[in-house]
Scaffold this active site. Sequence first.
Site, short mmCIF file in Angstrom:
data_model
loop_
_atom_site.label_atom_id
_atom_site.label_comp_id
_atom_site.label_asym_id
_atom_site.label_seq_id
_atom_site.Cartn_x
_atom_site.Cartn_y
_atom_site.Cartn_z
N ALA A 192 34.03 34.57 39.49
CA ALA A 192 34.73 34.20 40.63
C ALA A 192 34.50 35.40 41.76
O ALA A 192 35.06 36.62 41.55
CB ALA A 192 36.34 34.57 40.17
N ASP B 201 50.34 32.39 30.44
CA ASP B 201 50.24 33.64 30.83
C ASP B 201 50.00 33.75 32.26
O ASP B 201 48.76 34.50 32.87
CB ASP B 201 49.21 34.43 29.93
CG ASP B 201 49.00 35.84 30.06
OD1 ASP B 201 47.91 36.43 29.78
OD2 ASP B 201 50.01 36.58 30.68
N1 LIG Z 1 34.99 35.27 35.82
C1 LIG Z 1 35.34 36.30 36.58
N2 LIG Z 1 34.94 36.62 37.84
C2 LIG Z 1 35.32 37.84 38.35
N3 LIG Z 1 36.05 38.63 37.81
C3 LIG Z 1 36.27 38.46 36.52
C4 LIG Z 1 36.13 37.11 35.77
N4 LIG Z 1 36.77 37.41 34.78
C5 LIG Z 1 37.67 38.64 34.61
N5 LIG Z 1 37.24 39.31 35.65
C6 LIG Z 1 37.83 40.55 36.15
O1 LIG Z 1 38.09 41.29 34.91
C7 LIG Z 1 39.34 41.46 34.66
C8 LIG Z 1 39.67 41.29 32.99
O2 LIG Z 1 39.47 40.01 32.67
P1 LIG Z 1 40.34 39.09 31.92
O3 LIG Z 1 41.39 38.97 32.31
O4 LIG Z 1 39.52 38.10 31.38
O5 LIG Z 1 40.33 40.10 30.47
P2 LIG Z 1 41.28 40.15 29.21
O6 LIG Z 1 40.68 41.01 28.24
O7 LIG Z 1 41.98 38.83 29.36
O8 LIG Z 1 42.47 41.10 30.03
P3 LIG Z 1 44.23 40.66 29.56
O9 LIG Z 1 44.20 40.17 28.21
O10 LIG Z 1 44.75 41.83 29.83
O11 LIG Z 1 44.36 39.48 30.52
C9 LIG Z 1 40.12 40.39 35.50
O12 LIG Z 1 41.50 40.71 35.87
C10 LIG Z 1 39.19 40.42 36.79
O13 LIG Z 1 39.36 41.68 37.56
#
Ligand SMILES: Nc1ncnc2c1ncn2[C@@H]1O[C@H](COP(=O)(O)OP(=O)(O)OP(=O)(O)O)[C@@H](O)[C@H]1O
Length: 267
Positions: free
Chosen positions: A94, A129
């Site tokens: 993204a 969430d």
């Molecule tokens: N597909 C993507 N494209 C661009 N940025 C991304 C993408 N996936 C994640 N990010 C960035 O990385 C951050 C963390 O990703 P994600 O939320 O998937 O991790 P997480 O381990 O699930 O965190 P949490 O469990 O706290 O939500 C996102 O808030 C975003 O800033």
Amino acid sequence: PTQQPYKQWTLNDFEIGRELGHGNFGHVYLAREKQSGYIIALKVLYKSEIMAGHVERQLRREVEIQSSLRHPNILRLYGYFHDETRVFLIIEFASKGELYKELQTKKTYVAQLANALLYLHHKRVIHRDIKPENLLLGLNGELKIADFGWSVKTDVQESRRSTLCGTLDYLPPEMIEGKNHDVNADIWSLGVLLYEMICGKPPFEDADGKMETYQRIIHVDVTYPDFVSKEARDLIQKLLQYKSSRRIPLREVLEHPFIKRYQHLSN
Ligand SMILES: Nc1ncnc2c1ncn2[C@@H]1O[C@H](COP(=O)(O)OP(=O)(O)OP(=O)(O)O)[C@@H](O)[C@H]1O
Ligand SMILES: O=C(O)c1cc(-c2cccc(F)c2)nc2ccccc12
Ligand SMILES: [Mg+2]
């Protein structure tokens, strides 16, 4: 050669770029698939941390649900692989980053989120969430629901099994009270998000900590600053209903004057 249904990916297939962000468990990197030149986001999770957090089942569910979904406003999970110590998720990149950074009033985001939730609920999936950090923006600024780590496929009402972690701000009363909850839990979160887009902060923000927020959520203790328009107040009130069955249905959200009024501008 026999056509493999799913290519077995390895880390060697990718060139790793900058870190895009990290959450509770995952570090996410920009990456390019060497053969096709395709740009993706590679989410790296450590098995040791997954086991320590007892979240392997949740991770497999996140992968299973998100890879089964196809919608312009839902982030694609293309595949996954793992090595000795890590699990890798191959995710659509993204390029415009998190909605969180762009929390300006954007009616289209509410409409796109409502559309994505309509699709999810039709597929009997509750995200559970919905919060700004989990809403990403695509190349043309379109909203993408990310992070299905808390999602469930449900035909009956679901009650929470694993402990909640992170902010309570976006959770509906029935989820923080550990009661049964259904797809309308996401409708409540939409209301919290709309309030935050307009007011710059969520309605029940941890004033003095979690208990304070807990009490304000179950009492639906919302106050509206003077600058909040009548239509906005009306829509938020219809989303933030304590009783989940009384929350405004998504199709009516899309027809609400607060959303409808600007639709022609963004199309
Ligand atoms: N597909 C993507 N494209 C661009 N940025 C991304 C993408 N996936 C994640 N990010 C960035 O990385 C951050 C963390 O990703 P994600 O939320 O998937 O991790 P997480 O381990 O699930 O965190 P949490 O469990 O706290 O939500 C996102 O808030 C975003 O800033
Ligand atoms: O060693 C494994 O077989 C393993 C595989 C996976 C896994 C593999 C694909 C998808 C997915 F979501 C998770 N997760 C783990 C988490 C902790 C410890 C071991 C593992
Ligand atoms: Mg996240």
